[in-house]
Design a protein around this motif. Structure first.
Motif, PDB file in Angstrom:
ATOM      1  N   THR A  72      15.611  46.576  13.813  1.00 39.68           N
ATOM      2  CA  THR A  72      15.022  45.405  13.382  1.00 39.68           C
ATOM      3  C   THR A  72      13.644  45.348  14.252  1.00 39.68           C
ATOM      4  OG1 THR A  72      16.861  44.342  12.468  1.00 39.68           O
ATOM      5  CG2 THR A  72      14.930  42.994  12.649  1.00 39.68           C
ATOM      6  N   ALA A  73      12.469  45.259  13.493  1.00 42.42           N
ATOM      7  CA  ALA A  73      11.339  45.142  14.163  1.00 42.42           C
ATOM      8  C   ALA A  73      10.507  44.152  13.331  1.00 42.42           C
ATOM      9  CB  ALA A  73      10.533  46.326  14.467  1.00 42.42           C
ATOM     10  N   SER A  74       9.744  43.317  14.134  1.00 39.71           N
ATOM     11  CA  SER A  74       8.754  42.361  13.229  1.00 39.71           C
ATOM     12  C   SER A  74       7.570  41.992  13.960  1.00 39.71           C
ATOM     13  CB  SER A  74       9.368  40.980  12.944  1.00 39.71           C
ATOM     14  OG  SER A  74       8.508  40.152  12.100  1.00 39.71           O
ATOM     15  N   TRP A  75       6.518  42.161  13.277  1.00 38.85           N
ATOM     16  CA  TRP A  75       5.178  42.146  14.113  1.00 38.85           C
ATOM     17  C   TRP A  75       3.839  41.813  13.237  1.00 38.85           C
ATOM     18  CZ3 TRP A  75       7.392  46.687  12.314  1.00 38.85           C
ATOM     19  CH2 TRP A  75       6.385  47.277  11.422  1.00 38.85           C
ATOM     20  N   ILE A  76       3.020  41.318  13.971  1.00 39.78           N
ATOM     21  CA  ILE A  76       1.506  40.843  13.334  1.00 39.78           C
ATOM     22  C   ILE A  76       0.879  42.084  12.942  1.00 39.78           C
ATOM     23  CG2 ILE A  76      -0.330  39.295  13.349  1.00 39.78           C
ATOM     24  CD1 ILE A  76       1.296  37.511  15.016  1.00 39.78           C
ATOM     25  N   ASP A  77      -0.085  41.997  12.019  1.00 40.92           N
ATOM     26  CA  ASP A  77      -1.053  42.899  11.748  1.00 40.92           C
ATOM     27  C   ASP A  77      -2.307  42.436  11.329  1.00 40.92           C
ATOM     28  OD1 ASP A  77      -2.570  45.503  10.184  1.00 40.92           O
ATOM     29  OD2 ASP A  77      -0.836  46.374  11.503  1.00 40.92           O
ATOM     30  N   ASP A  78      -3.638  42.791  11.668  1.00 39.15           N
ATOM     31  CA  ASP A  78      -4.766  42.265  11.185  1.00 39.15           C
ATOM     32  C   ASP A  78      -5.273  43.200   9.948  1.00 39.15           C
ATOM     33  OD1 ASP A  78      -4.678  40.325  12.887  1.00 39.15           O
ATOM     34  OD2 ASP A  78      -6.071  41.130  14.271  1.00 39.15           O
ATOM     35  N   GLN A 132       4.761  54.833  10.953  1.00 44.52           N
ATOM     36  CA  GLN A 132       3.653  55.017  10.064  1.00 44.52           C
ATOM     37  C   GLN A 132       2.927  53.611   9.938  1.00 44.52           C
ATOM     38  OE1 GLN A 132       2.134  57.722   8.527  1.00 44.52           O
ATOM     39  NE2 GLN A 132       3.328  58.661  10.379  1.00 44.52           N
ATOM     40  N   LEU A 133       3.676  52.476   9.888  1.00 47.38           N
ATOM     41  CA  LEU A 133       3.040  51.047   9.703  1.00 47.38           C
ATOM     42  C   LEU A 133       2.205  50.724  10.781  1.00 47.38           C
ATOM     43  CD1 LEU A 133       5.953  49.352   7.928  1.00 47.38           C
ATOM     44  CD2 LEU A 133       3.701  49.556   6.945  1.00 47.38           C
ATOM     45  N   ILE A 134       2.732  51.184  11.857  1.00 47.05           N
ATOM     46  CA  ILE A 134       2.154  50.625  12.980  1.00 47.05           C
ATOM     47  C   ILE A 134       1.091  51.587  13.574  1.00 47.05           C
ATOM     48  CG2 ILE A 134       2.444  50.771  15.753  1.00 47.05           C
ATOM     49  CD1 ILE A 134       5.331  49.614  15.408  1.00 47.05           C
ATOM     50  N   ALA A 135       1.096  53.119  13.217  1.00 45.21           N
ATOM     51  CA  ALA A 135      -0.028  53.993  13.599  1.00 45.21           C
ATOM     52  C   ALA A 135      -0.995  53.644  12.569  1.00 45.21           C
ATOM     53  CB  ALA A 135       0.491  55.195  13.335  1.00 45.21           C
ATOM     54  N   ARG A 136      -0.776  53.221  11.448  1.00 42.50           N
ATOM     55  CA  ARG A 136      -1.852  52.864  10.558  1.00 42.50           C
ATOM     56  C   ARG A 136      -2.273  51.612  10.517  1.00 42.50           C
ATOM     57  NH1 ARG A 136      -0.138  55.507   4.760  1.00 42.50           N
ATOM     58  NH2 ARG A 136      -1.999  54.241   4.107  1.00 42.50           N
ATOM     59  N   GLY A 137      -1.851  50.676  11.189  1.00 43.34           N
ATOM     60  CA  GLY A 137      -2.210  49.199  11.176  1.00 43.34           C
ATOM     61  C   GLY A 137      -3.436  48.988  11.912  1.00 43.34           C
ATOM     62  N   VAL A 138      -3.973  47.527  11.792  1.00 37.67           N
ATOM     63  CA  VAL A 138      -4.934  47.156  12.794  1.00 37.67           C
ATOM     64  C   VAL A 138      -4.603  46.206  13.843  1.00 37.67           C
ATOM     65  CG1 VAL A 138      -7.080  45.924  12.524  1.00 37.67           C
ATOM     66  CG2 VAL A 138      -6.489  47.350  10.578  1.00 37.67           C
ATOM     67  N   ARG A 139      -4.486  46.317  14.984  1.00 36.21           N
ATOM     68  CA  ARG A 139      -4.198  45.517  16.115  1.00 36.21           C
ATOM     69  C   ARG A 139      -2.591  45.118  15.828  1.00 36.21           C
ATOM     70  NH1 ARG A 139      -6.476  41.149  17.152  1.00 36.21           N
ATOM     71  NH2 ARG A 139      -5.832  40.976  19.155  1.00 36.21           N
ATOM     72  N   PRO A 140      -1.758  45.877  15.702  1.00 34.33           N
ATOM     73  CA  PRO A 140      -0.365  45.594  15.422  1.00 34.33           C
ATOM     74  C   PRO A 140       0.165  45.220  16.882  1.00 34.33           C
ATOM     75  CG  PRO A 140      -0.462  47.951  15.830  1.00 34.33           C
ATOM     76  CD  PRO A 140      -1.785  47.496  15.585  1.00 34.33           C
ATOM     77  N   ARG A 141       0.967  43.952  16.624  1.00 34.21           N
ATOM     78  CA  ARG A 141       1.310  43.323  17.921  1.00 34.21           C
ATOM     79  C   ARG A 141       2.262  42.310  17.867  1.00 34.21           C
ATOM     80  NH1 ARG A 141      -2.874  41.162  15.754  1.00 34.21           N
ATOM     81  NH2 ARG A 141      -3.407  38.807  15.296  1.00 34.21           N
ATOM     82  N   PHE A 142       3.191  42.099  18.721  1.00 37.87           N
ATOM     83  CA  PHE A 142       4.464  40.964  18.560  1.00 37.87           C
ATOM     84  C   PHE A 142       4.143  39.969  20.001  1.00 37.87           C
ATOM     85  CE2 PHE A 142       8.402  39.454  20.174  1.00 37.87           C
ATOM     86  CZ  PHE A 142       8.804  38.833  18.774  1.00 37.87           C
ATOM     87  N   ALA A 143       3.744  38.794  19.351  1.00 41.40           N
ATOM     88  CA  ALA A 143       3.530  37.657  20.309  1.00 41.40           C
ATOM     89  C   ALA A 143       2.430  38.002  21.580  1.00 41.40           C
ATOM     90  CB  ALA A 143       4.902  37.307  21.139  1.00 41.40           C
ATOM     91  N   GLY A 144       1.336  38.715  20.996  1.00 40.39           N
ATOM     92  CA  GLY A 144       0.211  39.075  21.833  1.00 40.39           C
ATOM     93  C   GLY A 144       0.316  40.521  22.472  1.00 40.39           C
ATOM     94  N   ASP A 145       1.539  40.855  22.483  1.00 38.66           N
ATOM     95  CA  ASP A 145       1.724  42.283  23.156  1.00 38.66           C
ATOM     96  C   ASP A 145       1.463  43.288  22.188  1.00 38.66           C
ATOM     97  OD1 ASP A 145       2.869  41.023  25.599  1.00 38.66           O
ATOM     98  OD2 ASP A 145       4.684  40.912  24.492  1.00 38.66           O
TER      99      ASP A 145
END
Length: 271
Positions: free
Chosen positions: A3-9, A109-122
């Motif tokens: 399970t992984a969850s993160w923010i993407d711009d 792929q979602l992380i590699a193609r994302g824009v500033r992917p991060r979790f809680a600022g990391d």
């Protein structure tokens, strides 16, 4: 299992999730060794767009693996800049919760193609970060001991002479670090340090959190060098235990992250 969850711009994380999910289904279909069933749903309301998709696959041994991806984009009424959340969950029927599952291609792929992917600022990445020199070591020490950090840091120390004696497989430190970063994408960050950076890092954090030459260490969140016996919270492996085979480091890190996630799911700790 994973399970992984993160923010993407990204301008539209829902479109990104839809496109990557399509490629994921196509890749699974090309393998043609199991029964596949997929579904997806997109919904929109004022200020919010959401996407959900699910792929269920029957494996050769009869177990079912389910991959679910969810994405949501919203716009703050006072700020027109986009923000979005992505979540991926993978599980198998009848599997031991302790089993380690590397980061799926879908997540990578979602992380590699994302824009500033991060979790809680990391920041999240599918590649390792190289830290060099005394300034780099000082900055890494600040990052390791930062109270707000919420994802583990996997730090590998370069020691060419020692590695030359230990090498038994056709691999090197760069290959091992790259594979470790891919295998824990979305869950941890991987850092490579040279000798000068390691020396300064050790001077800054002290003996409890120090890193051996050629060592591998996983720094969990809330690392505090002032706490007695803090070393036990941040497992360390000498080069002799992980460098000789390219799969050892990714497997060690993966099992540790899986164990932490299981404990967190039971409400014992927050990671």
């Amino acid at each position: 299992m994973f399970t992984a969850s993160w923010i993407d711009d990204s301008e539209d994380v829902c479109a990104l999730a839809d496109e990557v999910f399509d490629a994921w289904v196509e890749m699974k279909s090309d393998a043609a060794y199991g029964f596949l069933q997929s579904s997806r749903h997109t919904s929109e309301s004022p200020g919010r767009l959401s996407f959900r998709a699910c792929l269920t696959e029957t494996l050769r041994d009869g177990t079912r693996e389910t991959s679910e991806v969810a994405a949501m984009r919203s716009r703050d009424r006072f700020d027109d800049s986009p923000s979005g959340w992505l979540t991926v969950d993978v599980h198998r029927s009848g599997e031991d919760l302790h089993e380690y599952l590397p980061s799926p291609w879908l997540v990578q792929q979602l992380i590699a193609r994302g824009v500033r992917p991060r979790f809680a600022g990391d920041p999240l990445s599918v590649s390792p970060t190289m830290v060099r020199g005394r300034d780099g070591g000082e900055a890494l020490a600040a990052r390791v001991t930062e109270f707000e950090r919420r994802i583990p840091l996997v730090v590998l120390s370069s020691e060419p002479d020692l590695f030359a004696r230990l090498r038994r497989e056709r691999s090197n430190l760069a290959d091992i670090a790259a594979e470790t970063a891919r295998s824990c994408a979305g869950l941890a960050s991987v850092v490579l340090v040279d000798e000068a950076a390691r020396t300064q890092f050790n001077d800054a954090v002290g003996p409890e959190l120090a890193l051996d030459a050629g060592g591998l260490r996983v720094f969990r969140p809330e690392a505090d060098p002032a706490v007695d016996a803090e070393a036990r919270r941040h497992p360390h492996r000498r080069a002799e235990t992980w460098y000789s085979h390219p799969a050892t480091a990714p497997a060690f890190v993966g099992r540790l992250l899986a164990s932490d996630a299981l404990i967190a799911a039971r409400g014992a700790v927050t990671v």
